[in-house]
Motif scaffolding. Structure first.
Motif, PDB file in Angstrom:
ATOM      1  N   TYR A  67       0.811  -1.212   0.000  1.00  0.00           N
ATOM      2  CA  TYR A  67       0.000   0.000   0.000  1.00  0.00           C
ATOM      3  C   TYR A  67       0.847   1.267   0.000  1.00  0.00           C
ATOM      4  O   TYR A  67       2.000   1.277   0.451  1.00  0.00           O
ATOM      5  N   GLN A  68       0.199   2.339  -0.465  1.00  0.00           N
ATOM      6  CA  GLN A  68       0.707   3.686  -0.284  1.00  0.00           C
ATOM      7  C   GLN A  68      -0.289   4.447   0.581  1.00  0.00           C
ATOM      8  O   GLN A  68      -1.482   4.473   0.275  1.00  0.00           O
ATOM      9  N   LEU A  69       0.207   5.038   1.661  1.00  0.00           N
ATOM     10  CA  LEU A  69      -0.623   5.804   2.582  1.00  0.00           C
ATOM     11  C   LEU A  69      -0.294   7.287   2.425  1.00  0.00           C
ATOM     12  O   LEU A  69       0.878   7.671   2.483  1.00  0.00           O
ATOM     13  N   HIS A  95       2.014  13.881   4.161  1.00  0.00           N
ATOM     14  CA  HIS A  95       2.886  12.767   4.508  1.00  0.00           C
ATOM     15  C   HIS A  95       2.522  11.564   3.637  1.00  0.00           C
ATOM     16  O   HIS A  95       1.343  11.252   3.456  1.00  0.00           O
ATOM     17  N   GLN A  96       3.546  10.891   3.113  1.00  0.00           N
ATOM     18  CA  GLN A  96       3.303   9.719   2.264  1.00  0.00           C
ATOM     19  C   GLN A  96       4.294   8.627   2.625  1.00  0.00           C
ATOM     20  O   GLN A  96       5.479   8.894   2.832  1.00  0.00           O
ATOM     21  N   GLU A  97       3.810   7.404   2.702  1.00  0.00           N
ATOM     22  CA  GLU A  97       4.680   6.272   3.002  1.00  0.00           C
ATOM     23  C   GLU A  97       4.113   5.004   2.387  1.00  0.00           C
ATOM     24  O   GLU A  97       2.928   4.912   2.056  1.00  0.00           O
ATOM     25  N   THR A 118      -1.234  -1.051  12.501  1.00  0.00           N
ATOM     26  CA  THR A 118      -1.358   0.329  12.955  1.00  0.00           C
ATOM     27  C   THR A 118      -0.213   1.162  12.380  1.00  0.00           C
ATOM     28  O   THR A 118       0.953   0.759  12.453  1.00  0.00           O
ATOM     29  N   ARG A 119      -0.559   2.300  11.802  1.00  0.00           N
ATOM     30  CA  ARG A 119       0.439   3.246  11.304  1.00  0.00           C
ATOM     31  C   ARG A 119       0.273   4.560  12.063  1.00  0.00           C
ATOM     32  O   ARG A 119      -0.849   5.067  12.185  1.00  0.00           O
ATOM     33  N   ARG A 120       1.348   5.104  12.563  1.00  0.00           N
ATOM     34  CA  ARG A 120       1.308   6.345  13.309  1.00  0.00           C
ATOM     35  C   ARG A 120       2.014   7.422  12.488  1.00  0.00           C
ATOM     36  O   ARG A 120       3.165   7.249  12.087  1.00  0.00           O
ATOM     37  N   VAL A 121       1.331   8.518  12.254  1.00  0.00           N
ATOM     38  CA  VAL A 121       1.877   9.616  11.466  1.00  0.00           C
ATOM     39  C   VAL A 121       1.989  10.839  12.355  1.00  0.00           C
ATOM     40  O   VAL A 121       1.015  11.223  13.019  1.00  0.00           O
ATOM     41  N   VAL A 122       3.156  11.469  12.382  1.00  0.00           N
ATOM     42  CA  VAL A 122       3.393  12.675  13.189  1.00  0.00           C
ATOM     43  C   VAL A 122       3.835  13.808  12.257  1.00  0.00           C
ATOM     44  O   VAL A 122       4.788  13.652  11.500  1.00  0.00           O
TER      45      VAL A 122
END
Length: 384
Positions: A352-354, A363-365, A375-379
């Motif tokens: 996936y691309q988030l 923000h992209q990952e 779980t993905r945490r984005v700051v």
């Protein structure tokens, strides 16, 4: 922002590739050709499949010949092109489970060791040459077919163990070994379910080094199996605790090589069963993928089974494949974070691309969804 949950951020989850295997048998000649047909073929392979099998190029006979259709240099160019496209390859196959009339080395009852030695030498030479260009091998193909010409009948059942242990000693890290058989899923009194089960039981009891169970899926209108029955068959083989891969799926009409013209009713039946079969396989927990045995009428052992006609126009069964794989079972979804800065999204397993957007901040990952919950945490850094 400033250590607080971010409310109202836009979150988009875009699938890049399925974890479930959706593949096809392909031709090295077309993958390496320089004409427009070959270019079109390569384009469709890139678009449609996340795993492929070289249909004939790695078999014993084609491996040894030098013809325009089959030759080793062409095979390696195709394997290297597939690697560059990040498309994993199944090796088909190391050896057959029975003696065939067209084997490059003939079996003779008076000299059984000559054939046995030739099989071992071919397996060793091919695995060494191919190396890590394939992620898995059909180590023994048609392991339950052949009657009195089966290798376990001509030698002993321990020959299966001998071949698998030899392959195990030669495989590169991470490379898997499969056994493979047909007539397991069809409705036909000549099915090989009992024979295959006994072979798998023998291999398991003797701790043979094999990693997966291959099941071909060649159907005619007379041998279609209802989805509930398919599930029951799969359940009976799931007891061996190894992934099941559908290695050669097609729904065919006419004779091998015949450019049979399907009626509208036949096309509708073919499409409906393709839908039902794919749905049953995709939903069964023991099944890890489906490999078509060809997809284009211009290069298919049963042209009537193809997804695309000679002129590349799509057939009803092709629409089923594209709709299920890239629409119904494809995740591309968006949501907005709640008051606690959270969002819950559902997706099919895969890469996936988030993307998270909040005003001018973005923000992209990339990540892989392989478990039931990730779980993905984005700051966001407010100073940037």
């Amino acid at each position: 922002m400033q250590g607080r949950p971010l409310t109202g951020a836009s979150v988009r989850l875009q699938m890049q590739r399925h974890a479930f295997i959706f593949g096809s048998a392909v031709s090295a000649q077309l993958l390496t050709g320089t004409d427009s047909t070959s270019a079109r073929y390569r384009e469709r392979v890139r678009q449609l499949f996340n795993r492929v099998t070289l249909e004939n190029d790695l078999k014993w006979g084609p491996w040894l010949v030098e013809t325009p259709r089959y030759n080793r240099a062409q095979t390696f160019r195709a394997l290297d092109w597939l690697r560059a496209q990040h498309i994993p390859v199944r090796g088909h196959a190391l050896v057959w489970g029975y003696v065939r009339e067209n084997d490059p080395v003939r079996y003779h009852p008076a000299q059984p060791e000559r054939y046995r030695t030739a099989l071992r030498m071919h397996l060793q030479e091919k695995m060494t040459a191919v190396g890590d260009r394939v992620v898995e091998w059909d180590a023994i193909n048609h392991i339950a077919a052949g009657g009195s010409r089966r290798l376990d009948q001509l030698y002993s059942p321990s020959f299966w163990l001998e071949l698998l242990r030899l392959a195990d000693s030669l495989r590169v890290p991470g490379q898997r070994l499969f056994v493979n058989e047909g007539r397991i899923l069809i409705t036909d009194r000549r099915n090989r379910r009992a024979a295959y089960y006994e072979v798998l039981r023998y291999l398991t009891e003797h701790e043979a080094p094999f990693d997966g169970i291959g099941m071909m899926g060649h159907f005619t209108p007379q041998t279609l199996t209802a989805p509930r029955r398919l599930w029951a068959i799969l359940d009976s083989f799931a007891v061996f605790n190894r992934p099941i891969l559908i290695t050669e799926f097609d729904v065919r009409f006419g004779r091998q090589g015949e450019h049979y013209r399907l009626s509208p009713q036949e096309e509708a039946l073919q499409a409906a069963y393709t839908r039902d079969f794919l749905t049953a396989m995709f939903s069964h927990p023991a099944v890890e993928g489906i490999i078509l045995w060809g997809f284009w009428e211009g290069r298919h052992w049963y042209p009537s089974a193809a997804l695309y006609r000679q002129d590349w126009s799509i057939k009803p069964n092709g629409r089923v494949w594209e709709n299920l794989v890239f629409r119904q079972w494809w995740t591309d979804t968006t949501a907005t974070t709640d008051a606690r800065g959270r969002v819950l999204l559902r997706g099919f397993k895969g890469a996936y691309q988030l993307t998270v957007t909040y005003g001018a901040l973005r923000h992209q990952e990339s990540f892989s969804l392989t478990d039931s919950a990730v779980t993905r945490r984005v700051v966001f850094d407010a100073s940037r």
